[in-house]
Design a protein around this motif. Sequence first.
Motif, PDB file in Angstrom:
ATOM      1  N   PRO A   1      35.810  33.173  52.154  1.00 23.78           N
ATOM      2  CA  PRO A   1      35.224  31.373  51.883  1.00 23.78           C
ATOM      3  C   PRO A   1      35.640  31.236  51.171  1.00 23.78           C
ATOM      4  CG  PRO A   1      32.698  33.097  51.810  1.00 23.78           C
ATOM      5  CD  PRO A   1      33.701  34.087  51.788  1.00 23.78           C
ATOM      6  N   LEU A   2      36.617  30.180  51.423  1.00 21.35           N
ATOM      7  CA  LEU A   2      37.675  29.156  50.630  1.00 21.35           C
ATOM      8  C   LEU A   2      36.660  29.194  49.196  1.00 21.35           C
ATOM      9  CD1 LEU A   2      39.942  27.559  49.559  1.00 21.35           C
ATOM     10  CD2 LEU A   2      39.435  25.790  51.243  1.00 21.35           C
ATOM     11  N   GLN A   3      34.974  28.177  49.365  1.00 19.34           N
ATOM     12  CA  GLN A   3      34.366  27.578  48.240  1.00 19.34           C
ATOM     13  C   GLN A   3      34.182  29.185  47.266  1.00 19.34           C
ATOM     14  OE1 GLN A   3      30.787  26.072  49.966  1.00 19.34           O
ATOM     15  NE2 GLN A   3      29.737  27.172  47.712  1.00 19.34           N
ATOM     16  N   VAL A   4      34.741  30.273  47.639  1.00 20.46           N
ATOM     17  CA  VAL A   4      33.795  31.618  46.741  1.00 20.46           C
ATOM     18  C   VAL A   4      36.030  31.153  46.010  1.00 20.46           C
ATOM     19  CG1 VAL A   4      34.216  33.948  46.626  1.00 20.46           C
ATOM     20  CG2 VAL A   4      32.921  32.837  48.257  1.00 20.46           C
ATOM     21  N   LEU A   5      36.538  31.340  46.891  1.00 21.22           N
ATOM     22  CA  LEU A   5      38.422  31.485  46.438  1.00 21.22           C
ATOM     23  C   LEU A   5      38.075  30.266  44.757  1.00 21.22           C
ATOM     24  CD1 LEU A   5      40.343  32.356  48.987  1.00 21.22           C
ATOM     25  CD2 LEU A   5      39.474  33.654  46.870  1.00 21.22           C
ATOM     26  N   GLU A   6      37.592  28.989  45.281  1.00 21.63           N
ATOM     27  CA  GLU A   6      38.101  27.753  44.403  1.00 21.63           C
ATOM     28  C   GLU A   6      37.052  28.566  43.000  1.00 21.63           C
ATOM     29  OE1 GLU A   6      38.382  24.493  47.746  1.00 21.63           O
ATOM     30  OE2 GLU A   6      36.540  24.899  47.068  1.00 21.63           O
ATOM     31  N   GLN A   7      35.405  28.479  43.324  1.00 27.13           N
ATOM     32  CA  GLN A   7      35.107  29.350  41.896  1.00 27.13           C
ATOM     33  C   GLN A   7      35.820  30.293  40.984  1.00 27.13           C
ATOM     34  OE1 GLN A   7      30.651  29.467  43.123  1.00 27.13           O
ATOM     35  NE2 GLN A   7      31.101  30.860  40.604  1.00 27.13           N
TER      36      GLN A   7
ATOM     37  N   ILE B   1      38.780  31.838  36.157  1.00 21.88           N
ATOM     38  CA  ILE B   1      39.605  32.877  36.019  1.00 21.88           C
ATOM     39  C   ILE B   1      40.580  32.678  34.819  1.00 21.88           C
ATOM     40  CG2 ILE B   1      42.116  32.076  36.029  1.00 21.88           C
ATOM     41  CD1 ILE B   1      40.986  35.604  37.999  1.00 21.88           C
ATOM     42  N   PHE B   2      40.494  31.855  33.906  1.00 25.46           N
ATOM     43  CA  PHE B   2      41.273  31.962  32.395  1.00 25.46           C
ATOM     44  C   PHE B   2      39.644  32.434  31.375  1.00 25.46           C
ATOM     45  CE2 PHE B   2      44.433  29.587  34.091  1.00 25.46           C
ATOM     46  CZ  PHE B   2      45.574  30.988  34.136  1.00 25.46           C
ATOM     47  N   ASP B   3      38.436  31.401  31.548  1.00 28.54           N
ATOM     48  CA  ASP B   3      37.267  31.486  30.872  1.00 28.54           C
ATOM     49  C   ASP B   3      36.239  31.821  31.572  1.00 28.54           C
ATOM     50  OD1 ASP B   3      35.716  30.663  29.068  1.00 28.54           O
ATOM     51  OD2 ASP B   3      36.077  28.987  28.882  1.00 28.54           O
ATOM     52  N   TRP B   4      35.952  32.343  31.862  1.00 28.74           N
ATOM     53  CA  TRP B   4      34.779  33.093  32.823  1.00 28.74           C
ATOM     54  C   TRP B   4      33.573  33.442  31.418  1.00 28.74           C
ATOM     55  CZ3 TRP B   4      31.517  38.292  32.810  1.00 28.74           C
ATOM     56  CH2 TRP B   4      30.365  37.666  33.956  1.00 28.74           C
ATOM     57  N   GLN B   5      32.453  32.027  31.942  1.00 29.87           N
ATOM     58  CA  GLN B   5      31.157  32.296  31.472  1.00 29.87           C
ATOM     59  C   GLN B   5      31.139  31.395  29.976  1.00 29.87           C
ATOM     60  OE1 GLN B   5      27.816  33.574  32.855  1.00 29.87           O
ATOM     61  NE2 GLN B   5      28.896  33.346  34.496  1.00 29.87           N
TER      62      GLN B   5
ATOM     63  N   GLU C   1      38.289  40.810  32.010  1.00 22.71           N
ATOM     64  CA  GLU C   1      38.842  41.072  30.780  1.00 22.71           C
ATOM     65  C   GLU C   1      37.451  41.282  29.810  1.00 22.71           C
ATOM     66  OE1 GLU C   1      42.422  38.499  29.190  1.00 22.71           O
ATOM     67  OE2 GLU C   1      40.566  37.387  30.727  1.00 22.71           O
ATOM     68  N   ALA C   2      36.809  41.225  30.676  1.00 19.58           N
ATOM     69  CA  ALA C   2      35.396  41.481  29.920  1.00 19.58           C
ATOM     70  C   ALA C   2      35.090  42.728  30.319  1.00 19.58           C
ATOM     71  CB  ALA C   2      34.338  40.354  29.934  1.00 19.58           C
ATOM     72  N   SER C   3      33.609  42.988  29.090  1.00 20.05           N
ATOM     73  CA  SER C   3      33.186  44.355  28.960  1.00 20.05           C
ATOM     74  C   SER C   3      31.773  44.765  29.860  1.00 20.05           C
ATOM     75  CB  SER C   3      32.312  45.063  27.479  1.00 20.05           C
ATOM     76  OG  SER C   3      31.503  45.568  27.626  1.00 20.05           O
ATOM     77  N   HIS C   4      32.058  45.146  31.107  1.00 22.09           N
ATOM     78  CA  HIS C   4      30.822  45.775  31.955  1.00 22.09           C
ATOM     79  C   HIS C   4      29.537  45.217  30.992  1.00 22.09           C
ATOM     80  CE1 HIS C   4      32.252  49.414  30.700  1.00 22.09           C
ATOM     81  NE2 HIS C   4      31.189  50.137  31.402  1.00 22.09           N
ATOM     82  N   ARG C   5      29.184  46.133  30.144  1.00 27.33           N
ATOM     83  CA  ARG C   5      27.787  46.137  28.957  1.00 27.33           C
ATOM     84  C   ARG C   5      27.731  44.860  28.189  1.00 27.33           C
ATOM     85  NH1 ARG C   5      26.141  51.100  30.986  1.00 27.33           N
ATOM     86  NH2 ARG C   5      28.424  52.691  30.387  1.00 27.33           N
TER      87      ARG C   5
END
Length: 359
Positions: A15-21, A26-30, A38-42
């Motif tokens: 879905p385009l909405q998913v790609l937009e999010q 992409i550079f700064d998540w949360q 690049e973030a730890s899965h833990r």
Amino acid sequence: MSRVYNFSAGPAALPLQVLEQIHSEIFDWQGIGMSVMEASHRGKQFVELAERAESNLRDLLAVPDDYSVIFPQGGATMQMAMAPLNLAAPGDTADYIVTGSWGKKAAGEAAKFCTSNVAADSSDKNFTYIADESTWSRSDNAAYLHYTPNETIAGVEFHFVPSGDAPLVADMSSNILSRPIDVSRFGVIYAGAQKNIGPAGITVVIIKDELLDRARANTPHLMTWKSYAESDSMTNTPPTFAWYVADIVFQWLIEQGGVEAMAVVNQRKAMKLYAAIDGSDFYSNPVAKDCRSWMNVPFILADAALDATFLEQSNAAGLTNLKGHRSVGGMRASIYNAVSEEAVDALITFMAEFERTEA
Ligand SMILES: Cc1ncc(COP(=O)(O)O)c(C=O)c1O
């Protein structure tokens, strides 16, 4: 930005909405100053993501509490080996209903580990039908019965759930989340992600807990369902980016009204495409009407010499990935959840115009 209507069988449209999010994060998540890749899965943020994805998937499919939901790597193909390794002891028999190439592959994989009894096989008519259940030659005491609710290549879908006492193992790679299902009828449901879930690289497996203790002793740790169930799918480093996208897709599905709402649109999309095919003398679909797929619609042109022109012109019109699988020929439109009704309408209009001008 120019986006095409993508009818790919998988990896498939998102879905385009998913790609937009994804684009916006992409550079700064949360707010952590890095992408999710690049973030730890833990880390706290990723653990929250994993918990939310599981909980949303459980809600979407109404997964009962006595089922585990796991997210391994390896795709559906890995599950074709994991099913016998986790459910059948050496010498056991597992029944396989072969209604297409994927079911055939699964039966072949199982034969390496146990007796794989092909209880029904519709290859005699190039996988265009499902034999009546009463004719299946099922074995007594089968460790499980495996089938493929939607065969992606032939475009054959079960519109019923097989009966019987053996645990049902279902490869739902190409129709999971397309409509409601009664999970309690199944022992195991597995699906590669790259059609209705997200990018390739992650797999969804839903397992009845009482089946988790059946793995044969020499099964590699990473190939036991239990190891994932006991570690929140963090047996080893998980495919974090694919999981992240799946989480956004699940949220998008909930916003659309869940699988109930998707089913209404999916059925409408499929029915109008089949109606266009059946209503024409130029296009045809070889699959028996009672088992035509809502997700993958193969169609053949009356004159195969026009296939290349059809593909060329449809591509130029922004309708892509319509080439059928070589075993079926002709065309195939995969119309998963993320393929809009507008895309299907555009395809139908193109097909009519192509028939008018080229046939
Ligand atoms: C029904 C079905 N099963 C299995 C597979 C193989 O999946 P994977 O590539 O994730 O192993 C596919 C891939 O298209 C499929 O459509």
